[in-house]
Structures are given as structure tokens and as C-alpha cells.
Scaffold this motif. Structure first.
Motif, PDB file in Angstrom:
ATOM      1  N   ASP A 379     -19.341  -3.785  32.316  1.00 39.66           N
ATOM      2  CA  ASP A 379     -20.308  -3.253  33.288  1.00 39.66           C
ATOM      3  C   ASP A 379     -21.530  -4.151  33.446  1.00 39.66           C
ATOM      4  OD1 ASP A 379     -22.147  -0.800  31.282  1.00 39.66           O
ATOM      5  OD2 ASP A 379     -21.497  -2.845  30.840  1.00 39.66           O
ATOM      6  N   THR A 380     -21.471  -5.373  32.904  1.00 42.18           N
ATOM      7  CA  THR A 380     -22.668  -6.217  32.837  1.00 42.18           C
ATOM      8  C   THR A 380     -22.419  -7.594  33.456  1.00 42.18           C
ATOM      9  OG1 THR A 380     -23.339  -5.091  30.802  1.00 42.18           O
ATOM     10  CG2 THR A 380     -24.425  -7.184  31.313  1.00 42.18           C
ATOM     11  N   PHE A 381     -23.335  -7.998  34.322  1.00 40.35           N
ATOM     12  CA  PHE A 381     -23.230  -9.270  35.019  1.00 40.35           C
ATOM     13  C   PHE A 381     -24.550 -10.031  34.903  1.00 40.35           C
ATOM     14  CE2 PHE A 381     -20.251  -6.369  36.810  1.00 40.35           C
ATOM     15  CZ  PHE A 381     -19.145  -7.130  37.185  1.00 40.35           C
ATOM     16  N   GLU A 382     -24.444 -11.326  34.891  1.00 41.44           N
ATOM     17  CA  GLU A 382     -25.622 -12.187  34.929  1.00 41.44           C
ATOM     18  C   GLU A 382     -25.561 -13.049  36.181  1.00 41.44           C
ATOM     19  OE1 GLU A 382     -26.079 -14.541  31.446  1.00 41.44           O
ATOM     20  OE2 GLU A 382     -26.150 -12.820  30.075  1.00 41.44           O
ATOM     21  N   VAL A 383     -26.695 -13.156  36.862  1.00 38.69           N
ATOM     22  CA  VAL A 383     -26.805 -14.027  38.027  1.00 38.69           C
ATOM     23  C   VAL A 383     -27.757 -15.165  37.664  1.00 38.69           C
ATOM     24  CG1 VAL A 383     -27.459 -14.197  40.457  1.00 38.69           C
ATOM     25  CG2 VAL A 383     -26.436 -12.075  39.593  1.00 38.69           C
ATOM     26  N   ASP A 384     -27.221 -16.370  37.581  1.00 34.83           N
ATOM     27  CA  ASP A 384     -28.034 -17.567  37.368  1.00 34.83           C
ATOM     28  C   ASP A 384     -28.280 -18.214  38.724  1.00 34.83           C
ATOM     29  OD1 ASP A 384     -26.435 -18.652  34.242  1.00 34.83           O
ATOM     30  OD2 ASP A 384     -27.861 -17.051  34.685  1.00 34.83           O
ATOM     31  N   TYR A 385     -29.530 -18.524  39.013  1.00 39.73           N
ATOM     32  CA  TYR A 385     -29.818 -19.076  40.333  1.00 39.73           C
ATOM     33  C   TYR A 385     -30.881 -20.159  40.243  1.00 39.73           C
ATOM     34  CZ  TYR A 385     -34.039 -16.126  40.320  1.00 39.73           C
ATOM     35  OH  TYR A 385     -35.235 -15.542  40.001  1.00 39.73           O
ATOM     36  N   VAL A 386     -30.807 -21.076  41.205  1.00 31.83           N
ATOM     37  CA  VAL A 386     -31.817 -22.117  41.370  1.00 31.83           C
ATOM     38  C   VAL A 386     -32.602 -21.795  42.622  1.00 31.83           C
ATOM     39  CG1 VAL A 386     -32.222 -24.586  41.725  1.00 31.83           C
ATOM     40  CG2 VAL A 386     -30.349 -23.832  40.244  1.00 31.83           C
TER      41      VAL A 386
END
Length: 436
Positions: A379-386
Motif C-alpha cells: 500500500d506504499t509508494f515513493e515518488v522521486d522527482y527532479v
């Protein structure tokens, strides 16, 4: 016969009849004639953009046209700025076809094509689908694609489906109960072909395998299945052929360009040499001979609204040793695979579902440059963004609501702003990765 699809293109300002005639003339060219055509079109498009496009003038940096091999490689990073900055003189969002790339590379952007070039794109599609007896004006498509969840976006896609004579199978939930519903549609509708994302269609084939069903037997009108957007592995192709009972055709394209390669009836992945020019380059941007792996770099020979000249699409590939200038054959494409997200409710959604979440991230001011999404728990997501600045809490809420509407509620997200994103050893970003 009433040709609704052609009519809809013409009514939207896309000169499809002229495009078909132009494509037909290109296909008639003999080898030497084609060589002259290609060299002329390459120089014409460069001359045009150096004269009419400030963005391309700045990129090249010189007034006199250098040798083709000395022209800069256009990257997706170069395109991370407002579309208005990149349009050619005389073109605007009102008189061009404007769309957004899928973001499957993690680097989405907005692009434009002049209307004649967009008509050529459709003419190219029609030609290749026609190899398998498919006519966009009459053939009934089973479409395995996503669809916007907002009311207006959803209705627009449904209307396009009507004009294009296609029935859409939304792929945000591919659990067995949903796939059972897919099967019932094939039992009751006279589909001529399937078209859509590879991973979704493969999952449907695995469902049929479990039930020991061959799709052609329940839907005898089926002629062909065309898969796109993700890698088709040989084992999956064998599975599809067995469970569908029809030819499986591999397509490779990019929305900002055209169909890049399309499997012909002889089983060759034939490159589109009518509207595009394909190069395979090494890490130093030197052209590689046929048979060697390198970066796929593509030139759109006709697009005057926006330059795509020596454009690095983000994939690696190999052109077959038997390729010719007029008939290049793509021997191998490397990349473009996607994981599935497995969700608490039991849903399984392909990674390309996050194409639609991209719509919430992308803005035409170029703030978000790149992003990737990682599933770390069920149920867990990470969004890495520049990005030039931190995402606001309002923007994070907007993204989470969009994901909840496409997938399901109560998923947890963390957002991590990064200076750079980790890439594979091939230099490609994978937009979605599951670690569960």
C-alpha cells in the motif's frame, strides 16, 4: 462505404487524403530516388527550423548548417521548457496538433506537430495496419488502453472511440473478475483485432490459459493482435499466439513522432523510413554500423511546428545487418518494460497506469523535470522527482487524489525531491518499479 474515421480527421483539419497520396508517392521511389529524397528532406527540415525556430537556433548555436553528423543530439531534457518556447514561427497551439508524451521514460513533455505531419502519422498507421486487413474506417478494435477518469477527458476519449470504431477495455484493474468481463465482451462482440499495451494483453492471455480458452474460438471474427508501448518477449508472443489463435504483431512507436517500427507479414520489424530517419549512435554520438547496439536517435522529416531532429528517444536498439536505407529492419529493441502494481484490494495494474498520473505531475512551465514511482509495500509508494522547487502540499494532494481515482483509495505516498534520479546501466529511467 461511409468513411467516418477519415471524415473525422478532415473535420479536425488533418488533410488525410493528401497525406495518403504523399505517402504513396514516397513508397513508389526506387532506391536511388529514395536516397535523394531522404537527403533532401533532412536538409529541408534543418534549414526550416534554423530559419524559423529560435529554440532550435539556440540548440545548434551556429548560423551555417554543419555536417549532418555535427548537428546536436536533441534530448528530452532539452524539451523540459514551455511549449511556446519551442514552436516554430507561424505555429501555435491553435493551428497545431498538441499532446503530451506518456512519461514512460520518466521525462514527460508537451509537444506539437503541424496538422499535415499529424495526417501523415495517421496515413502511416493506416498503411501498416492494412498489411493485416485492418481498415480504421470499418474494422472493430478491442482496445486495451487506459482512459482518463475525469468527466470531460473520459467523454472525449469515448467519443474518439466511437469515431474510431473501437471498444475500450480499461486496464487500471486487471483482476480475474474484471478479465472475466473482458471475455464476455469477446463472446458477444465481433471484434476484428486487439490493440494495446503489451503487459495488459499478456495478462489477459494468461487468464485465458488458466481457463483453457482460445480467444479465436469464442470470437471467430478476430484477425490479428497488435501490441505496443512495452517490450514483447518471445515467450509472451508464443503465449499470445497460442491463446488468441491469431497473428501477433509487434509495434514500436512514440506519440511525439510516429510509428517507428512495425512487424511486417514476413516477421521483420520494419522501420518507418517514409516519415522518419533512424540512426543508431554510440556513447560519443557516432553512427554505428548495422548489427551493433546503440542509442536510437530519430529525425521527423516533416514536422515544421516543432523540431525533432536527431532526437534521442531514450531506448537502445540494433538495426539488422540486412537493413537498407529504404528498408531498415529493427533487429532488437532494448528496454520499455514495466512492472505491475499489486494493490491491497487484489487489483493488478500495469506500470503504464502511471501514464495517467503523469497528467497530474506535468505542467507546461517545466517545473517537474523527471520522476519515477517505486512501490515499496503493498500500500506504499515513493515518488522521486527532479524539480526547480518542492512540490506544494496542494500539488501532492492533487496527485494522491488522481491516483486514488485511477486505482483505489488509502494508498500511501511519500514525495522525495532529488537533484538527479538513478538510471539503469543503459541510461534509461524506469518510470515505475515494484519492490514487493
Amino acid at each position: 462505404m461511409f468513411r467516418l474515421f477519415d471524415l473525422s480527421l478532415r473535420l479536425n483539419g488533418f488533410p488525410i487524403q493528401e497525406a495518403k497520396a504523399q505517402l504513396k508517392e514516397i513508397l513508389k521511389l526506387k532506391e536511388k530516388e529514395y536516397q535523394n529524397f531522404l537527403e533532401n528532406k533532412k536538409m529541408e527540415i534543418v534549414h526550416f527550423h534554423l530559419k524559423n525556430n529560435l529554440f532550435y537556433q539556440d540548440l545548434v548555436g551556429v548560423e551555417n548548417i554543419p555536417q549532418w553528423e555535427d548537428l546536436p543530439i536533441l534530448t528530452k531534457k532539452d524539451l523540459q521548457q514551455p511549449l511556446q518556447n519551442r514552436l516554430s514561427k507561424g505555429y501555435s497551439v491553435k493551428n497545431s496538433f498538441v499532446n503530451t508524451t506518456s512519461g514512460s521514460s520518466g521525462t514527460p513533455f508537451i509537444f506539437a506537430k503541424d496538422k499535415k505531419t499529424h495526417a501523415l502519422t495517421w496515413a502511416s498507421n493506416m498503411l501498416r495496419f492494412g498489411w493485416y486487413g485492418i481498415d480504421f474506417n470499418s474494422s472493430y478494435q478491442a482496445r486495451f488502453y487506459g482512459i482518463p477518469s475525469d468527466f470531460i477527458g473520459n467523454k472525449k476519449e469515448r467519443f474518439k472511440d466511437f469515431l474510431s470504431h473501437r471498444f475500450r477495455f480499461p486496464i487500471f484493474d486487471l483482476s480475474d473478475s474484471v478479465l472475466e468481463g473482458f471475455l464476455k465482451n469477446f463472446q458477444t462482440k465481433k471484434f476484428d483485432y486487439l490493440n494495446g499495451y503489451t503487459s495488459s494483453i499478456v495478462l489477459f492471455a494468461k487468464f485465458l490459459q488458466q481457463k483453457n480458452i482460445v480467444l479465436k474460438e469464442v470470437c471467430p471474427t478476430l484477425k490479428v493482435c497488435i501490441v505496443t508501448s512495452e517490450m514483447l518477449f518471445e515467450s509472451d508472443k508464443i503465449l499470445l499466439e497460442k491463446q488468441f489463435g491469431i497473428p501477433i504483431v509487434n509495434e514500436y512507436g512514440a506519440s511525439e513522432l510516429d510509428l517507428i517500427a512495425f512487424e511486417n507479414p514476413q516477421g521483420e520489424w520494419q522501420v518507418n523510413a517514409e516519415t522518419l530517419f533512424i540512426e543508431i549512435l554510440d556513447d560519443n554520438n557516432q553512427v554505428l554500423p548495422y548489427g551493433e547496439m546503440g542509442k536510437i536517435v530519430i529525425t521527423s522529416l516533416f514536422n515544421k511546428a516543432h523540431p525533432f531532429i536527431r532526437y534521442e528517444i531514450g531506448d537502445l536498439g540494433i538495426l539488422d545487418e540486412k537493413s537498407t536505407l529504404q528498408k531498415p529492419i529493427l533487429k532488437q529493441l532494448i528496454g520499455r518494460t514495466n512492472d505491475f502494481a499489486h494493490l491491497p484490494s487484489g487489483k493488478k495494474a500495469p506500470g503504464l497506469t502511471f501514464y495517467y498520473v503523469t497528467k497530474s505531475l506535468i505542467e507546461d512551465d517545466g517545473k517537474v523535470k523527471e520522476f519515477i514511482i517505486k512501490q515499496t509495500k503493498i500500500d506504499t509508494f515513493e515518488v522521486d522527482y527532479v524539480s526547480e522547487s518542492e512540490l506544494t502540499s496542494a500539488k501532492m494532494d492533487q496527485i494522491q487524489k488522481a491516483i486514488a481515482s485511477y486505482l483505489e483509495p488509502n494508498l500511501k505516498f511519500t514525495f522525495n525531491r532529488k537533484a538527479v534520479l538513478n538510471r539503469s546501466n543503459r541510461g534509461k529511467l524506469k518510470q515505475f518499479t515494484s519492490f514487493i
